[in-house]
Design an enzyme around this catalytic site. Structure first.
Site, PDB file in Angstrom:
ATOM      1  N   HIS A 269      -4.227  13.550   1.669  1.00 28.76           N
ATOM      2  CA  HIS A 269      -4.430  12.654   2.811  1.00 28.76           C
ATOM      3  C   HIS A 269      -3.203  12.658   3.723  1.00 28.76           C
ATOM      4  O   HIS A 269      -3.322  12.788   4.943  1.00 28.76           O
ATOM      5  CB  HIS A 269      -4.726  11.241   2.323  1.00 28.76           C
ATOM      6  CG  HIS A 269      -4.684  10.198   3.414  1.00 28.76           C
ATOM      7  ND1 HIS A 269      -5.682  10.055   4.341  1.00 28.76           N
ATOM      8  CD2 HIS A 269      -3.743   9.262   3.722  1.00 28.76           C
ATOM      9  CE1 HIS A 269      -5.374   9.068   5.182  1.00 28.76           C
ATOM     10  NE2 HIS A 269      -4.201   8.567   4.825  1.00 28.76           N
TER      11      HIS A 269
ATOM     12  N   THR B 110      -4.724   6.443   0.552  1.00 33.74           N
ATOM     13  CA  THR B 110      -5.997   7.146   0.602  1.00 33.74           C
ATOM     14  C   THR B 110      -5.968   8.388  -0.279  1.00 33.74           C
ATOM     15  O   THR B 110      -5.011   9.165  -0.233  1.00 33.74           O
ATOM     16  CB  THR B 110      -6.310   7.535   2.053  1.00 33.74           C
ATOM     17  OG1 THR B 110      -6.265   6.348   2.840  1.00 33.74           O
ATOM     18  CG2 THR B 110      -7.677   8.172   2.170  1.00 33.74           C
TER      19      THR B 110
ATOM     20  N   TYR C  11       2.055   1.605  15.886  1.00 31.75           N
ATOM     21  CA  TYR C  11       2.763   1.814  14.616  1.00 31.75           C
ATOM     22  C   TYR C  11       4.227   2.238  14.741  1.00 31.75           C
ATOM     23  O   TYR C  11       4.943   2.223  13.737  1.00 31.75           O
ATOM     24  CB  TYR C  11       1.987   2.764  13.714  1.00 31.75           C
ATOM     25  CG  TYR C  11       2.340   4.217  13.841  1.00 31.75           C
ATOM     26  CD1 TYR C  11       1.969   4.936  14.966  1.00 31.75           C
ATOM     27  CD2 TYR C  11       3.055   4.869  12.840  1.00 31.75           C
ATOM     28  CE1 TYR C  11       2.288   6.271  15.084  1.00 31.75           C
ATOM     29  CE2 TYR C  11       3.389   6.208  12.959  1.00 31.75           C
ATOM     30  CZ  TYR C  11       3.000   6.902  14.090  1.00 31.75           C
ATOM     31  OH  TYR C  11       3.325   8.221  14.210  1.00 31.75           O
TER      32      TYR C  11
ATOM     33  N   ASP D 191      -9.362   0.186   2.295  1.00 31.97           N
ATOM     34  CA  ASP D 191      -8.381  -0.385   3.218  1.00 31.97           C
ATOM     35  C   ASP D 191      -8.805  -0.045   4.657  1.00 31.97           C
ATOM     36  O   ASP D 191      -8.312   0.908   5.263  1.00 31.97           O
ATOM     37  CB  ASP D 191      -6.999   0.204   2.910  1.00 31.97           C
ATOM     38  CG  ASP D 191      -5.879  -0.668   3.456  1.00 31.97           C
ATOM     39  OD1 ASP D 191      -6.007  -1.905   3.396  1.00 31.97           O
ATOM     40  OD2 ASP D 191      -4.880  -0.114   3.938  1.00 31.97           O
TER      41      ASP D 191
ATOM     42  N   ARG E 245       0.931  15.953  13.912  1.00 36.00           N
ATOM     43  CA  ARG E 245       2.207  16.645  14.116  1.00 36.00           C
ATOM     44  C   ARG E 245       2.105  18.150  13.868  1.00 36.00           C
ATOM     45  O   ARG E 245       3.103  18.859  13.926  1.00 36.00           O
ATOM     46  CB  ARG E 245       3.277  16.059  13.180  1.00 36.00           C
ATOM     47  CG  ARG E 245       3.759  14.660  13.548  1.00 36.00           C
ATOM     48  CD  ARG E 245       4.879  14.194  12.611  1.00 36.00           C
ATOM     49  NE  ARG E 245       4.456  14.180  11.211  1.00 36.00           N
ATOM     50  CZ  ARG E 245       3.864  13.146  10.618  1.00 36.00           C
ATOM     51  NH1 ARG E 245       3.638  12.049  11.290  1.00 36.00           N
ATOM     52  NH2 ARG E 245       3.508  13.222   9.356  1.00 36.00           N
TER      53      ARG E 245
ATOM     54  N   TYR F 248       1.178   5.653  -0.504  1.00 28.99           N
ATOM     55  CA  TYR F 248       0.737   6.795   0.312  1.00 28.99           C
ATOM     56  C   TYR F 248       0.748   8.016  -0.603  1.00 28.99           C
ATOM     57  O   TYR F 248       1.165   9.092  -0.208  1.00 28.99           O
ATOM     58  CB  TYR F 248       1.745   6.936   1.462  1.00 28.99           C
ATOM     59  CG  TYR F 248       1.315   7.664   2.705  1.00 28.99           C
ATOM     60  CD1 TYR F 248       0.094   7.405   3.325  1.00 28.99           C
ATOM     61  CD2 TYR F 248       2.168   8.607   3.294  1.00 28.99           C
ATOM     62  CE1 TYR F 248      -0.262   8.069   4.487  1.00 28.99           C
ATOM     63  CE2 TYR F 248       1.812   9.259   4.463  1.00 28.99           C
ATOM     64  CZ  TYR F 248       0.589   8.984   5.054  1.00 28.99           C
ATOM     65  OH  TYR F 248       0.243   9.628   6.221  1.00 28.99           O
TER      66      TYR F 248
ATOM     67  N   GLN G 260      -3.891   1.593  15.464  1.00 25.16           N
ATOM     68  CA  GLN G 260      -2.745   2.075  14.678  1.00 25.16           C
ATOM     69  C   GLN G 260      -1.896   3.068  15.472  1.00 25.16           C
ATOM     70  O   GLN G 260      -0.655   2.996  15.466  1.00 25.16           O
ATOM     71  CB  GLN G 260      -3.272   2.731  13.398  1.00 25.16           C
ATOM     72  CG  GLN G 260      -2.198   3.123  12.397  1.00 25.16           C
ATOM     73  CD  GLN G 260      -2.790   3.661  11.088  1.00 25.16           C
ATOM     74  OE1 GLN G 260      -3.994   3.578  10.859  1.00 25.16           O
ATOM     75  NE2 GLN G 260      -1.955   4.205  10.223  1.00 25.16           N
TER      76      GLN G 260
ATOM     77  N   ASP H 118       0.841  -1.191   0.000  1.00 21.41           N
ATOM     78  CA  ASP H 118       0.000   0.000   0.000  1.00 21.41           C
ATOM     79  C   ASP H 118       0.879   1.244   0.000  1.00 21.41           C
ATOM     80  O   ASP H 118       1.724   1.417   0.876  1.00 21.41           O
ATOM     81  CB  ASP H 118      -0.928  -0.015   1.221  1.00 21.41           C
ATOM     82  CG  ASP H 118      -2.165   0.832   0.989  1.00 21.41           C
ATOM     83  OD1 ASP H 118      -2.436   1.207  -0.178  1.00 21.41           O
ATOM     84  OD2 ASP H 118      -2.882   1.119   1.968  1.00 21.41           O
TER      85      ASP H 118
END
Lengths: 440, 440
Positions: free
Chosen positions: A145, A368, A259, A248, A154, A140, A255, A138
């Site tokens: 997104h 996404t 992660y 997904d 952040r 990114y 997460q 997957d």
């Protein structure tokens, strides 16, 4: 242009499966449980196993010979491995067979026996995952997104990591839990930190309270490279078989805790849903446009010529519908596959840059795909700002994340009425978590 | 105890493949290119396809019936799927067949024809990846490694992330690039930040300058669970088929730049090497001990009874040998599989906690297994403190990371001479990077 032609099978103007499309899938029926290849056309499917066994490919002996028994298989891997130029030929041949003014009326249109064997109603077939998927990766590539999520956790000034514009960020996903549209998804249990402020952080074991969808495009690979031998970006398009819609599913609370430092794991492997019909790369060739601009001077191995950059991403309109258990429904997001910053060719090349081998049947997700504006977000995480605002469904039901009984439907389509090239949909309903006793 | 028995085939006391072991693999020979199952015994292998076709299983008709054609396959998946109690029976039966005082001398020992067909010299067979691997997941259960690497990059006080003692951290790896011992590995190209201090960070495109090995144990799964239905920790051991040694090659400089926020990707998918012979779970049952203590009060779904905790990890001695192109060599590390903080059962259960389905043939890595002391590190990153000190080979060659032509050999063994249960080795040599022109 096939948009000028019509089919002798009725195709509603709003059908995603016009003669201009011809998407490939794997079906079974209640009368015949054997998994077999098919193409969709309007409200019908053409069973390719029956069609080839009934001599349907005798209009082109070269195609028939190269096909061999690839349409007698239970997945599309053998057909995919025959290569893009051949997919193009087979699609054109099937368009010819299905056209009102077909050159080959005797093969199917006027062949009552074979029509009875090979033409089925779409409503009567069961779809299956169309490829034997070796590995799932997957990406990114949806920059909005990545920015939205980064800003949420952040702050806006550090939203994108420094590597984001230099390489297509990705992680390895889970192939076993890829399911076809219509499969329900269980709300997962997992470790969740309910009080993010308290130190030390103590996780609770609970059904996820932040279950989310992710609006993505998926791509199936149709060729393979040898381990240790990267694919140059100029050749990468040859590895694209076709596309499906991808949801997904993600447990955001799981997460957030799990992660670091190696990335998402159980938050993502609970299931990924795909639309059943693979829209061939060539069916979307005329629906291409520029992606999100990347002003970074990135490495040359990812560089594509200007004329390719002008057509680096697909122009497929996407929408997400949310339906509650009580039947309320709303389109909660409208986006487009154009909101990607990396091309599929760049993603393929980067995937193999250190020598990784791709194989026919491998599946790559876009990440996404959110648009730039409110109402174009590809996840509830973004749209509700991690649960701080509501999404309304049907006017009076509010959601921060998915509730049991909710159904998420993603649709995607390109083109104009009468000649649409669409994906149909990928749908999945949330079932309640298994009882806690399952674990003991 | 099989350590008391001997085989009618010569088995050197130092052989990893004693009668107490009976590891399973997939072989071919120059005379017969068909991939087929076999077991290793001393300097020999027993070709299980030939053995079963030659009525070798007629000593136990129940075994023969359940086996069906699983030893006629090109991988061990069908055999693995028959379940642990059955693997135990087949292993015991083959030990009986191969024992000096066998009950069934007529089946093989005294059957000259079948011996000629089915007994091959180990040196004459080619090994292959023994399972069709659906998904590969790499854990991070070697606590000393996690601490060492964390301390290197975040300092000793933040070495372990807060989640580390609450759950077995893991990420999804790449199944396609798993190769069998003996396969060379190309030095990868990748994006690397050569000046880590300068801002903004600008990556260079270069062959990796920090190519490393990772000393791991790998486990093959022999059963499957349904999507959405987690495996309770009390049942998880039933999913373990057996173990191999694993070298998860890593490009540290690529990893450092790419891994935020989704984890390692191209730094790891360049290749992972495994030893060819799967040592069955039951062959190692008597070599179990306590893992690294975890004082955290973690979630109950991961909790195992005290008597299980006393035997939660394997007691396999590990060593890493480094051989340079010029033939200098040194054992550069000695470690043990006991330096894991999570049991395989805990890793399996956590893998499925959100509902992920495991399938027969899936492969799980332990993560790098470092010991607590100098000379027990499972990677060069740790041993050289990210290149700040040297590893000496053969006294006069220095290494910070791997150079072209270097060969890494990992060996692992349990038990005592004459009854060793060992893995043999996993070896791999570094080939120079492909020319830059490959990318254009």
């Amino acid at each position: 242009m096939y948009s000028q032609r019509s089919s002798w099978l009725y195709v509603a103007p709003s059908s995603h499966f016009s003669l201009a499309n011809i998407p490939f899938g794997i079906i079974s029926t209640s009368a015949n449980a054997t998994l077999r290849p098919a193409v969709a056309i309007g409200e019908y499917v053409l069973d390719l196993k029956a069609f080839s066994q009934g001599n349907g490919f005798s209009g082109d002996l070269n195609i028939r010979e190269i096909l061999g028994d690839s349409f007698q298989q239970c997945n599309l891997n053998a057909f995919a491995a025959l290569g893009r130029p051949f997919h193009r030929k087979v699609r054109a041949y099937l368009q010819e067979i299905l056209a009102t003014d077909t050159k080959y009326p005797q093969l199917l249109k006027n062949n009552t026996n074979l029509r009875e064997m090979a033409i089925l109603r779409l409503a009567d077939v069961t779809n299956h995952v169309p490829m034997a998927i070796g590995d799932y990766t997957d990406f990114y590539a949806g920059k909005h997104h990545a920015y939205n999520v980064g800003a949420l956790f952040r702050g806006p000034s550090n939203a994108l990591q420094p590597n984001y514009t230099h390489l297509p960020v990705a992680y390895h996903g889970r192939a076993s839990s890829i399911v076809v549209s219509g499969t329900s998804i269980r709300r997962p249990w997992g470790q969740v930190v309910l009080d993010p402020v308290a130190e030390p952080k103590i996780p609770s074991f609970t059904p996820s309270q932040k279950l989310d969808f992710e609006l993505e495009l998926g791509m199936f690979v149709c060729s393979s490279n040898q381990l240790g031998h990267p694919i140059p970006v100029s050749k990468a398009d040859d590895y694209i078989f076709g596309y499906v819609l991808l949801n997904d599913w993600s447990a955001r609370d799981v997460q957030a805790w799990e992660y670091v430092p190696l990335g998402p794991f159980t938050a993502k492997n609970l299931g990924s849903s795909i639309s059943p019909w693979i829209v061939l790369a060539d069916a979307l060739e005329e629906y291409k446009t520029r992606g999100i601009e990347n002003r970074t001077s990135y490495a040359q191995y990812l560089e594509q010529p200007v004329e390719v950059k002008e057509k680096s991403v697909l122009r497929v309109d996407l929408e997400v519908e949310l339906i509650s258990a009580s039947g309320n429904k709303s389109i909660i997001s409208r986006s487009s596959t154009r909101y990607m910053m990396w091309s599929w060719a760049q993603m393929i090349t980067h995937h193999t840059v250190t020598g990784c081998n791709l194989r026919t049947g491998d599946f790559l997700g876009s990440g996404t795909i959110s648009g730039p504006n409110e109402g174009t977000e590809g996840s509830m995480l973004e749209q509700t700002q991690d649960g701080k605002s509501n999404i309304m469904i049907g006017g009076d039901e509010a959601r921060q994340f998915l509730e049991d009984g909710d159904t998420v439907i993603i649709r995607g389509v390109a083109g104009k009425d009468g000649a649409l090239v669409g994906f149909g949909e990928v749908a999945g309903m949330i079932k309640p978590a298994v009882p806690k006793s399952t674990f003991y």
